[in-house]
Each structure stands twice: as C-alpha cells, then as structure tokens.
Design a protein around this motif. Structure first.
Motif, PDB file in Angstrom:
ATOM      1  N   LEU A 132      32.984  32.416  24.456  1.00 55.92           N
ATOM      2  CA  LEU A 132      34.145  31.603  24.092  1.00 55.92           C
ATOM      3  C   LEU A 132      33.735  30.356  23.311  1.00 55.92           C
ATOM      4  CD1 LEU A 132      36.221  31.946  27.374  1.00 55.92           C
ATOM      5  CD2 LEU A 132      36.435  33.259  25.252  1.00 55.92           C
ATOM      6  N   GLN A 133      32.551  29.824  23.583  1.00 56.25           N
ATOM      7  CA  GLN A 133      32.053  28.692  22.791  1.00 56.25           C
ATOM      8  C   GLN A 133      31.844  29.112  21.345  1.00 56.25           C
ATOM      9  OE1 GLN A 133      28.466  27.053  24.453  1.00 56.25           O
ATOM     10  NE2 GLN A 133      29.471  26.426  26.348  1.00 56.25           N
ATOM     11  N   GLY A 134      31.303  30.308  21.151  1.00 58.09           N
ATOM     12  CA  GLY A 134      31.092  30.820  19.797  1.00 58.09           C
ATOM     13  C   GLY A 134      32.398  31.029  19.056  1.00 58.09           C
ATOM     14  N   ILE A 135      33.390  31.577  19.746  1.00 62.21           N
ATOM     15  CA  ILE A 135      34.708  31.784  19.136  1.00 62.21           C
ATOM     16  C   ILE A 135      35.338  30.437  18.788  1.00 62.21           C
ATOM     17  CG2 ILE A 135      37.040  32.670  19.512  1.00 62.21           C
ATOM     18  CD1 ILE A 135      35.014  34.911  19.123  1.00 62.21           C
ATOM     19  N   ARG A 136      35.226  29.472  19.702  1.00 66.28           N
ATOM     20  CA  ARG A 136      35.778  28.142  19.438  1.00 66.28           C
ATOM     21  C   ARG A 136      35.138  27.512  18.201  1.00 66.28           C
ATOM     22  NH1 ARG A 136      35.019  23.718  24.001  1.00 66.28           N
ATOM     23  NH2 ARG A 136      32.862  24.062  23.368  1.00 66.28           N
ATOM     24  N   PHE A 137      33.818  27.628  18.090  1.00 67.22           N
ATOM     25  CA  PHE A 137      33.112  27.072  16.937  1.00 67.22           C
ATOM     26  C   PHE A 137      33.611  27.707  15.637  1.00 67.22           C
ATOM     27  CE2 PHE A 137      29.603  27.141  13.889  1.00 67.22           C
ATOM     28  CZ  PHE A 137      29.350  25.781  13.777  1.00 67.22           C
ATOM     29  N   ILE A 138      33.750  29.018  15.628  1.00 66.73           N
ATOM     30  CA  ILE A 138      34.230  29.709  14.429  1.00 66.73           C
ATOM     31  C   ILE A 138      35.637  29.252  14.081  1.00 66.73           C
ATOM     32  CG2 ILE A 138      34.938  31.959  13.523  1.00 66.73           C
ATOM     33  CD1 ILE A 138      32.522  33.120  15.061  1.00 66.73           C
ATOM     34  N   PHE A 192      41.985  34.815  11.780  1.00 69.72           N
ATOM     35  CA  PHE A 192      40.691  35.161  12.356  1.00 69.72           C
ATOM     36  C   PHE A 192      40.228  36.542  11.916  1.00 69.72           C
ATOM     37  CE2 PHE A 192      37.675  36.347  15.669  1.00 69.72           C
ATOM     38  CZ  PHE A 192      36.933  35.182  15.790  1.00 69.72           C
ATOM     39  N   PHE A 193      41.166  37.490  11.844  1.00 68.61           N
ATOM     40  CA  PHE A 193      40.791  38.860  11.486  1.00 68.61           C
ATOM     41  C   PHE A 193      40.290  38.982  10.058  1.00 68.61           C
ATOM     42  CE2 PHE A 193      45.226  38.698  10.240  1.00 68.61           C
ATOM     43  CZ  PHE A 193      45.265  39.415   9.060  1.00 68.61           C
ATOM     44  N   GLU A 194      40.580  37.999   9.220  1.00 64.15           N
ATOM     45  CA  GLU A 194      40.094  38.038   7.839  1.00 64.15           C
ATOM     46  C   GLU A 194      38.668  37.496   7.704  1.00 64.15           C
ATOM     47  OE1 GLU A 194      42.812  36.121   5.188  1.00 64.15           O
ATOM     48  OE2 GLU A 194      44.340  37.672   5.443  1.00 64.15           O
ATOM     49  N   HIS A 195      38.349  36.418   8.410  1.00 62.55           N
ATOM     50  CA  HIS A 195      37.026  35.813   8.230  1.00 62.55           C
ATOM     51  C   HIS A 195      35.995  36.259   9.265  1.00 62.55           C
ATOM     52  CE1 HIS A 195      37.891  32.928  11.436  1.00 62.55           C
ATOM     53  NE2 HIS A 195      38.975  32.544  10.802  1.00 62.55           N
ATOM     54  N   SER A 196      36.415  36.876  10.356  1.00 63.49           N
ATOM     55  CA  SER A 196      35.470  37.312  11.392  1.00 63.49           C
ATOM     56  C   SER A 196      35.873  38.699  11.889  1.00 63.49           C
ATOM     57  CB  SER A 196      35.466  36.312  12.541  1.00 63.49           C
ATOM     58  OG  SER A 196      35.076  35.041  12.086  1.00 63.49           O
ATOM     59  N   ARG A 197      35.794  39.643  11.005  1.00 57.87           N
ATOM     60  CA  ARG A 197      36.284  41.000  11.283  1.00 57.87           C
ATOM     61  C   ARG A 197      35.601  41.656  12.478  1.00 57.87           C
ATOM     62  NH1 ARG A 197      40.893  43.397  10.563  1.00 57.87           N
ATOM     63  NH2 ARG A 197      40.622  45.612  10.884  1.00 57.87           N
ATOM     64  N   GLN A 198      34.290  41.552  12.594  1.00 60.37           N
ATOM     65  CA  GLN A 198      33.567  42.186  13.700  1.00 60.37           C
ATOM     66  C   GLN A 198      34.030  41.638  15.050  1.00 60.37           C
ATOM     67  OE1 GLN A 198      31.686  44.798  13.547  1.00 60.37           O
ATOM     68  NE2 GLN A 198      29.847  44.535  12.364  1.00 60.37           N
ATOM     69  N   LEU A 199      34.135  40.328  15.153  1.00 58.29           N
ATOM     70  CA  LEU A 199      34.563  39.717  16.409  1.00 58.29           C
ATOM     71  C   LEU A 199      36.022  40.048  16.712  1.00 58.29           C
ATOM     72  CD1 LEU A 199      32.789  36.283  16.077  1.00 58.29           C
ATOM     73  CD2 LEU A 199      32.224  38.129  17.668  1.00 58.29           C
ATOM     74  N   TYR A 200      36.830  40.135  15.684  1.00 61.06           N
ATOM     75  CA  TYR A 200      38.224  40.519  15.880  1.00 61.06           C
ATOM     76  C   TYR A 200      38.301  41.951  16.410  1.00 61.06           C
ATOM     77  CZ  TYR A 200      43.110  41.545  15.002  1.00 61.06           C
ATOM     78  OH  TYR A 200      44.421  41.927  15.149  1.00 61.06           O
ATOM     79  N   ASP A 201      37.487  42.843  15.868  1.00 64.58           N
ATOM     80  CA  ASP A 201      37.474  44.236  16.327  1.00 64.58           C
ATOM     81  C   ASP A 201      37.018  44.340  17.782  1.00 64.58           C
ATOM     82  OD1 ASP A 201      38.406  45.083  13.879  1.00 64.58           O
ATOM     83  OD2 ASP A 201      36.425  45.722  13.150  1.00 64.58           O
ATOM     84  N   ILE A 202      36.128  43.471  18.201  1.00 64.16           N
ATOM     85  CA  ILE A 202      35.660  43.471  19.591  1.00 64.16           C
ATOM     86  C   ILE A 202      36.813  43.219  20.546  1.00 64.16           C
ATOM     87  CG2 ILE A 202      34.323  42.083  21.252  1.00 64.16           C
ATOM     88  CD1 ILE A 202      32.124  41.931  19.142  1.00 64.16           C
ATOM     89  N   SER A 203      37.797  42.450  20.121  1.00 67.84           N
ATOM     90  CA  SER A 203      38.921  42.146  21.011  1.00 67.84           C
ATOM     91  C   SER A 203      39.722  43.393  21.382  1.00 67.84           C
ATOM     92  CB  SER A 203      39.838  41.086  20.381  1.00 67.84           C
ATOM     93  OG  SER A 203      40.513  41.620  19.262  1.00 67.84           O
TER      94      SER A 203
END
Length: 101
Positions: A37-43, A51-62
């Motif tokens: 969650l710290q990493g997500i907050r930083f991004i 979010f899904f446009e600039h961090s696609r991999q992390l968005y897919d993890i959700s």
C-alpha cells in the motif's frame, strides 16, 4: 518491484483483498503498515491520471482474487524478469553479499 512482492506477502491472511489495494480510503488508513500500500500511495502521489493508464501491471493485479496468488505471480515474475536476465545476475557474484570464495 521487491516492495510489492514483500508487501503482498504481508497482506496474505488479512481481510484486505487485492481489489481493495487501490482504494484511496484503505491506502490512507493502512499504507504506513503495509509495503504494498505504501508503493501504491507513492505512485498515486507521483503520477496523475487514471491509475489503469500509468500503472497497468499493478492495476491488473487488483483483479486477482487472493494475495497468495498475487505473491506467487510476483515471485515468478521477479525470477524471470530480474534474476533470469544475464546483465543483472552477472553482477551478483561480485558484490560483498555473494563472494567468489
């Protein structure tokens, strides 16, 4: 990469699901306790736009149902994308952590 890997391990067994990992309210409440969650907050603080446009991999993890599955996937990806790449791994044996002795 590693904060997300270790952070997903921290979240295994909690009431939080990967889909909740992008919830701004949860991030505000729990980001100081969990690396993921710290990493997500930083991004979210550094990047603008959806979010899904600039961090696609992390968005897919959700969309993954359990943190254990997320952690396994991130572990496999780390082995392939970092440890499996010769230009990265060739330097490990020359550091002080992995000596040639």
């Amino acid at each position: 990469f590693l904060p997300f890997y270790f952070g997903s391990a921290q979240l295994i067994g909690t009431q939080t699901t990967p889909a909740m990992g992008l919830d701004p309210k949860l991030i505000a409440e729990k980001a100081d306790e969990y690396l993921y969650l710290q990493g997500i907050r930083f991004i979210m603080e550094m990047k603008k736009g959806p979010f899904f446009e600039h961090s696609r991999q992390l968005y897919d993890i959700s969309g993954v149902p359990r943190w254990q599955k997320v952690n396994q996937g991130l572990g496999k990806m780390y082995r392939v994308e970092v440890l499996g790449k010769f230009p990265v791994v060739q330097h490990l044996v020359f550091g002080s952590l992995f000596s040639m002795d």
